[in-house]
Design a protein around this motif. Structure first.
Motif, PDB file in Angstrom:
ATOM      1  N   LEU A 125       0.840  -1.184  -0.084  1.00 19.00           N
ATOM      2  CA  LEU A 125       0.075   0.263   0.113  1.00 19.00           C
ATOM      3  C   LEU A 125       0.923   1.179   0.134  1.00 19.00           C
ATOM      4  O   LEU A 125       1.522   1.726   0.842  1.00 19.00           O
ATOM      5  CB  LEU A 125      -0.920  -0.011   1.280  1.00 19.00           C
ATOM      6  N   ARG A 126       1.193   1.817  -1.044  1.00 17.81           N
ATOM      7  CA  ARG A 126       2.205   2.784  -1.326  1.00 17.81           C
ATOM      8  C   ARG A 126       1.962   3.933  -0.301  1.00 17.81           C
ATOM      9  O   ARG A 126       2.767   4.434   0.022  1.00 17.81           O
ATOM     10  CB  ARG A 126       2.138   3.176  -2.819  1.00 17.81           C
ATOM     11  N   ALA A 127       0.602   4.335  -0.267  1.00 20.48           N
ATOM     12  CA  ALA A 127       0.549   5.646   0.699  1.00 20.48           C
ATOM     13  C   ALA A 127       1.018   5.489   1.887  1.00 20.48           C
ATOM     14  O   ALA A 127       1.309   6.593   2.688  1.00 20.48           O
ATOM     15  CB  ALA A 127      -0.952   6.022   0.553  1.00 20.48           C
ATOM     16  N   GLU A 128       1.262   4.097   2.433  1.00 23.75           N
ATOM     17  CA  GLU A 128       1.594   4.086   3.790  1.00 23.75           C
ATOM     18  C   GLU A 128       3.277   3.731   3.759  1.00 23.75           C
ATOM     19  O   GLU A 128       3.694   3.245   4.961  1.00 23.75           O
ATOM     20  CB  GLU A 128       0.946   2.852   4.453  1.00 23.75           C
ATOM     21  N   LEU A 129       3.952   3.748   2.651  1.00 23.43           N
ATOM     22  CA  LEU A 129       5.394   3.683   2.610  1.00 23.43           C
ATOM     23  C   LEU A 129       5.986   4.847   2.942  1.00 23.43           C
ATOM     24  O   LEU A 129       5.764   5.893   2.675  1.00 23.43           O
ATOM     25  CB  LEU A 129       5.729   2.975   1.405  1.00 23.43           C
ATOM     26  N   ARG A 130       7.166   4.527   3.898  1.00 26.64           N
ATOM     27  CA  ARG A 130       8.191   5.700   3.657  1.00 26.64           C
ATOM     28  C   ARG A 130       9.037   5.957   2.461  1.00 26.64           C
ATOM     29  O   ARG A 130       9.058   4.841   1.942  1.00 26.64           O
ATOM     30  CB  ARG A 130       9.005   5.622   4.856  1.00 26.64           C
ATOM     31  N   VAL A 131       9.323   7.125   2.093  1.00 24.42           N
ATOM     32  CA  VAL A 131      10.136   7.343   0.763  1.00 24.42           C
ATOM     33  C   VAL A 131      11.162   6.405   0.525  1.00 24.42           C
ATOM     34  O   VAL A 131      11.481   5.980  -0.333  1.00 24.42           O
ATOM     35  CB  VAL A 131      10.617   8.965   0.792  1.00 24.42           C
ATOM     36  N   LYS A 132      11.874   6.165   1.864  1.00 24.74           N
ATOM     37  CA  LYS A 132      13.142   5.382   1.462  1.00 24.74           C
ATOM     38  C   LYS A 132      12.577   3.832   1.174  1.00 24.74           C
ATOM     39  O   LYS A 132      13.693   3.174   0.524  1.00 24.74           O
ATOM     40  CB  LYS A 132      14.255   5.405   2.781  1.00 24.74           C
ATOM     41  N   THR A 133      11.682   3.489   1.857  1.00 27.27           N
ATOM     42  CA  THR A 133      11.128   1.993   1.757  1.00 27.27           C
ATOM     43  C   THR A 133      10.691   2.068   0.136  1.00 27.27           C
ATOM     44  O   THR A 133      10.812   0.968  -0.374  1.00 27.27           O
ATOM     45  CB  THR A 133      10.107   1.783   2.453  1.00 27.27           C
ATOM     46  N   LEU A 134       9.906   2.722  -0.269  1.00 29.07           N
ATOM     47  CA  LEU A 134       9.337   2.910  -1.633  1.00 29.07           C
ATOM     48  C   LEU A 134      10.768   2.863  -2.657  1.00 29.07           C
ATOM     49  O   LEU A 134      10.437   2.308  -3.485  1.00 29.07           O
ATOM     50  CB  LEU A 134       8.418   4.369  -1.765  1.00 29.07           C
ATOM     51  N   GLU A 135      11.588   3.798  -2.275  1.00 29.98           N
ATOM     52  CA  GLU A 135      12.633   3.528  -3.260  1.00 29.98           C
ATOM     53  C   GLU A 135      13.462   2.114  -2.949  1.00 29.98           C
ATOM     54  O   GLU A 135      13.789   1.645  -4.096  1.00 29.98           O
ATOM     55  CB  GLU A 135      13.907   4.614  -2.512  1.00 29.98           C
ATOM     56  N   GLN A 136      13.400   1.456  -2.002  1.00 27.68           N
ATOM     57  CA  GLN A 136      13.958   0.201  -1.895  1.00 27.68           C
ATOM     58  C   GLN A 136      13.041  -0.651  -2.572  1.00 27.68           C
ATOM     59  O   GLN A 136      13.437  -1.482  -3.459  1.00 27.68           O
ATOM     60  CB  GLN A 136      13.967  -0.148  -0.296  1.00 27.68           C
ATOM     61  N   TYR A 137      11.866  -0.645  -2.581  1.00 27.70           N
ATOM     62  CA  TYR A 137      10.756  -1.321  -3.429  1.00 27.70           C
ATOM     63  C   TYR A 137      11.273  -1.263  -4.930  1.00 27.70           C
ATOM     64  O   TYR A 137      11.229  -2.084  -5.624  1.00 27.70           O
ATOM     65  CB  TYR A 137       9.284  -0.990  -3.122  1.00 27.70           C
ATOM     66  N   GLN A 138      11.279   0.160  -5.277  1.00 27.31           N
ATOM     67  CA  GLN A 138      11.616   0.382  -6.946  1.00 27.31           C
ATOM     68  C   GLN A 138      12.823  -0.201  -7.090  1.00 27.31           C
ATOM     69  O   GLN A 138      13.089  -0.804  -8.388  1.00 27.31           O
ATOM     70  CB  GLN A 138      11.147   1.741  -6.944  1.00 27.31           C
ATOM     71  N   ALA A 139      14.052  -0.152  -6.298  1.00 27.54           N
ATOM     72  CA  ALA A 139      15.302  -0.334  -6.688  1.00 27.54           C
ATOM     73  C   ALA A 139      14.967  -2.107  -6.925  1.00 27.54           C
ATOM     74  O   ALA A 139      15.652  -2.537  -7.621  1.00 27.54           O
ATOM     75  CB  ALA A 139      16.065  -0.105  -5.682  1.00 27.54           C
ATOM     76  N   GLY A 140      14.411  -2.850  -5.867  1.00 31.51           N
ATOM     77  CA  GLY A 140      14.017  -4.090  -6.286  1.00 31.51           C
ATOM     78  C   GLY A 140      13.216  -4.544  -7.409  1.00 31.51           C
ATOM     79  O   GLY A 140      13.903  -5.479  -8.196  1.00 31.51           O
TER      80      GLY A 140
ATOM     81  N   LEU B 153      13.835 -10.890  10.150  1.00 32.27           N
ATOM     82  CA  LEU B 153      14.175  -9.989   9.061  1.00 32.27           C
ATOM     83  C   LEU B 153      15.140  -8.967   9.425  1.00 32.27           C
ATOM     84  O   LEU B 153      15.269  -8.426  10.489  1.00 32.27           O
ATOM     85  CB  LEU B 153      12.767  -9.451   8.831  1.00 32.27           C
ATOM     86  N   LYS B 154      15.878  -8.704   8.398  1.00 31.46           N
ATOM     87  CA  LYS B 154      16.804  -7.507   8.585  1.00 31.46           C
ATOM     88  C   LYS B 154      16.332  -6.153   7.793  1.00 31.46           C
ATOM     89  O   LYS B 154      15.940  -5.299   8.230  1.00 31.46           O
ATOM     90  CB  LYS B 154      18.156  -8.023   8.191  1.00 31.46           C
ATOM     91  N   GLY B 155      16.718  -6.293   6.546  1.00 33.75           N
ATOM     92  CA  GLY B 155      16.792  -5.150   5.784  1.00 33.75           C
ATOM     93  C   GLY B 155      15.127  -5.129   5.059  1.00 33.75           C
ATOM     94  O   GLY B 155      14.709  -3.837   4.972  1.00 33.75           O
ATOM     95  N   GLY B 156      14.484  -6.313   5.187  1.00 32.79           N
ATOM     96  CA  GLY B 156      13.082  -5.969   4.327  1.00 32.79           C
ATOM     97  C   GLY B 156      11.857  -5.953   5.196  1.00 32.79           C
ATOM     98  O   GLY B 156      10.713  -6.113   4.990  1.00 32.79           O
ATOM     99  N   GLU B 157      12.421  -5.610   6.585  1.00 35.06           N
ATOM    100  CA  GLU B 157      11.020  -5.772   7.484  1.00 35.06           C
ATOM    101  C   GLU B 157       9.905  -4.784   7.293  1.00 35.06           C
ATOM    102  O   GLU B 157       8.660  -5.182   7.164  1.00 35.06           O
ATOM    103  CB  GLU B 157      11.547  -5.318   8.993  1.00 35.06           C
ATOM    104  N   GLU B 158      10.151  -3.397   7.102  1.00 38.23           N
ATOM    105  CA  GLU B 158       9.069  -2.688   6.840  1.00 38.23           C
ATOM    106  C   GLU B 158       8.335  -2.926   5.535  1.00 38.23           C
ATOM    107  O   GLU B 158       6.992  -2.921   5.524  1.00 38.23           O
ATOM    108  CB  GLU B 158       9.689  -1.097   6.645  1.00 38.23           C
TER     109      GLU B 158
END
Lengths: 294, 201
Positions: free
Chosen positions: A8-23, A256-261
């Motif tokens: 749910l993108r609206a609930e993601l922090r910017v850095k987590t969204l970046e992590q998702y897009q980088a993935g 979980l380490k990096g992917g928790e959020e």
């Protein structure tokens, strides 16, 4: 695959969204590198979730910059190539291949032609992926047979159909050799598999009822005008949410380490939101709106 | 043993209050009730043990700060009433041990379809994540034996609005409902012993 497993993108922090897009970019790039340009078109959110799950127990992946063929004028951050990415990419190709095979079997007319052409374009990629993951490819094949046999036999239990599909996803957990990691991942993927199968069945219900095609919900509930009754629908949604509960319980047991959020967001917020919009009949409409850019 | 502060996810210099809050949060998450009849129950139990040990290690010597480890929990079927039928007892054992396929085969081989058969079939289905089959079997079991508490509990677990726990674990531990029910419960106990907590009932 289906593309239902998303945050749910609206609930993601910017850095987590970046992590998702980088993935996402990383997976697409690895598909291109390992299996050729055509394979890039198969990139899916569902397998991106698998990658995030596999890499989530490790430290965050290293980032690189890469150019996106769809938007070549700008560079984007993308995850560096890794074992987890290559594994997810192979599975992505194998699963897309099987999905196209299923469509070629079920669909008629133009859609069948499209599925066949797609398979033709992916043939070499599939051979290569199947050579890399021979066990997965072979068992995936068997499981597709099981699914078709259940459909032909008009098996009335929707759980049995869903489980035949969920079994495929469970197979992906063999990536982990340690039981304390493999078991929660297997459990998690199994419940997400049931969710996927049933959400897809609910989404396709009006179309399948009209064309008199197989749909497990038609065998399980009484369907009128391609719709479930209110009571049956509430029952089904509750049943699917219970799968999500079990998936969440399994997720909590993973160190979980990096992917928790991002993983928490997908399981606790993203999947229920998709379920809700499919139940309201607004899922595909929203997709179209997003694509046209409004 | 891992650093107890790391296990609880707090800084080494954290205050008692912070440690307690972190501990409660984790204990709620990994509580055996959340993993009842779950194939991962053993992993959750280990996790719970680790958390309890970490909490005890931090609070060493403080007698008032006791972790949940002092309490006993009902573990799966072990607390349920024992069955008279030896085959069913064997099937229950297999379900508890996680031999789901064996239990399923044993059930299929049986000719009788009584309430307990449906209940155990439901339990097998639940373990496998077949929520629809589980609920339908529990419903049949309850219809055939409406007075059985065990069957009713199993059904209510599946027919209630599944507790979908929030991701980052916000939310209070006590809600209004549980306060009321505890009060009523306490009142009943008091009345039983001759006293009364809530005079009107």
């Amino acid at each position: 695959m289906f593309g239902y497993v998303r945050p749910l993108r609206a609930e993601l922090r910017v850095k987590t969204l970046e992590q998702y897009q980088a993935g996402y970019c990383g997976l697409c790039r690895t598909l291109g590198k390992s299996f050729g340009f055509a394979a890039r078109f198969t990139v899916s959110y569902d397998l991106l979730f698998l990658y995030l799950l596999l890499s989530g127990v490790q430290d965050p992946a290293e980032r690189e910059r890469c150019r996106c063929p769809a938007r070549p004028w700008r560079c984007r951050a993308c995850d560096a190539d890794s074992d987890a990415l290559r594994y997810a990419a192979s599975l992505n190709v194998i699963l897309t291949w099987e999905k196209l095979g299923d469509s070629a079997k079920d669909e008629r007319g133009l859609k069948r032609l499209a599925a066949r052409l797609g398979r033709l374009a992916l043939k070499r990629a599939y051979r290569k992926a199947a050579a890399q993951e021979p066990d997965f490819a072979a068992r995936c094949r068997d499981q597709m047979e099981t699914i078709w046999n259940l459909e032909a036999a008009k098996e009335p239990s929707m759980d049995r159909h869903a489980d035949a599909f969920a079994q495929i996803l469970r197979l992906a957990s063999v990536w982990f050799s340690e039981p304390e990691l493999r078991r929660p991942v297997e459990e998690l993927l199994g419940h997400v598999g049931r969710y996927l199968y049933l959400v897809d069945a609910l989404e396709d219900l009006p179309k399948d009822a009209k064309k008199e095609r197989f749909n497990p919900l038609i065998l399980r509930f009484s369907v009128r005008n391609g719709q479930l009754g209110d009571e049956d629908k509430a029952y089904l949604l509750l049943s699917i949410r219970q799968s999500l509960n079990r998936a969440a319980a399994a997720l909590e047991l993973l160190p979980l380490k990096g992917g928790e959020e991002i993983l928490h967001n997908i399981i606790y917020l993203g999947l229920p939101a998709v379920l809700q919009s499919v139940a309201e009949g607004s899922f595909r409409k929203r997709q179209k709106r997003m694509r046209s850019g409004t | 043993m891992r650093d107890p502060y790391e296990v609880l996810g707090v800084e080494p210099g954290a205050s008692d209050e912070e440690v307690k809050r972190a501990y409660r949060e984790l204990a709620r998450k990994y509580h055996p009730d959340n993993y009842a009849d779950n194939p991962l129950a053993d992993l959750a139990q280990e996790k719970m043990k680790e958390i309890n040990e970490a909490y005890d290690a931090i609070n060493k010597g403080a007698a008032s700060q006791q972790s949940y480890s002092q309490q006993t929990y009902s573990q799966g079927y072990q607390s349920y009433q024992s069955t008279s039928n030896p085959t069913y007892a064997q099937i229950r054992r297999n379900i508890n041990l996680g031999n789901i396929q064996v239990a399923e085969d044993q059930l299929t081989a049986l000719a009788t379809r009584d309430a307990e058969w449906y209940f155990l079939s439901g339990s097998v289905a639940y373990r496998k994540g077949w929520m629809d089959e589980a609920r339908r079997n529990f419903e049949l079991a309850c219809q055939m034996a409406p007075a059985n508490l065990e069957y009713r509990q199993a059904l209510s677990m599946l027919s209630g609005a599944g507790v979908y726990r929030g991701g980052n674990g916000s939310g209070s531990h006590v809600d209004g409902c549980s306060i009321c029910s505890s009060m009523l419960c306490a009142d009943c106990c008091c009345e039983m012993m001759g006293g009364d907590l809530i005079p009107c009932c």
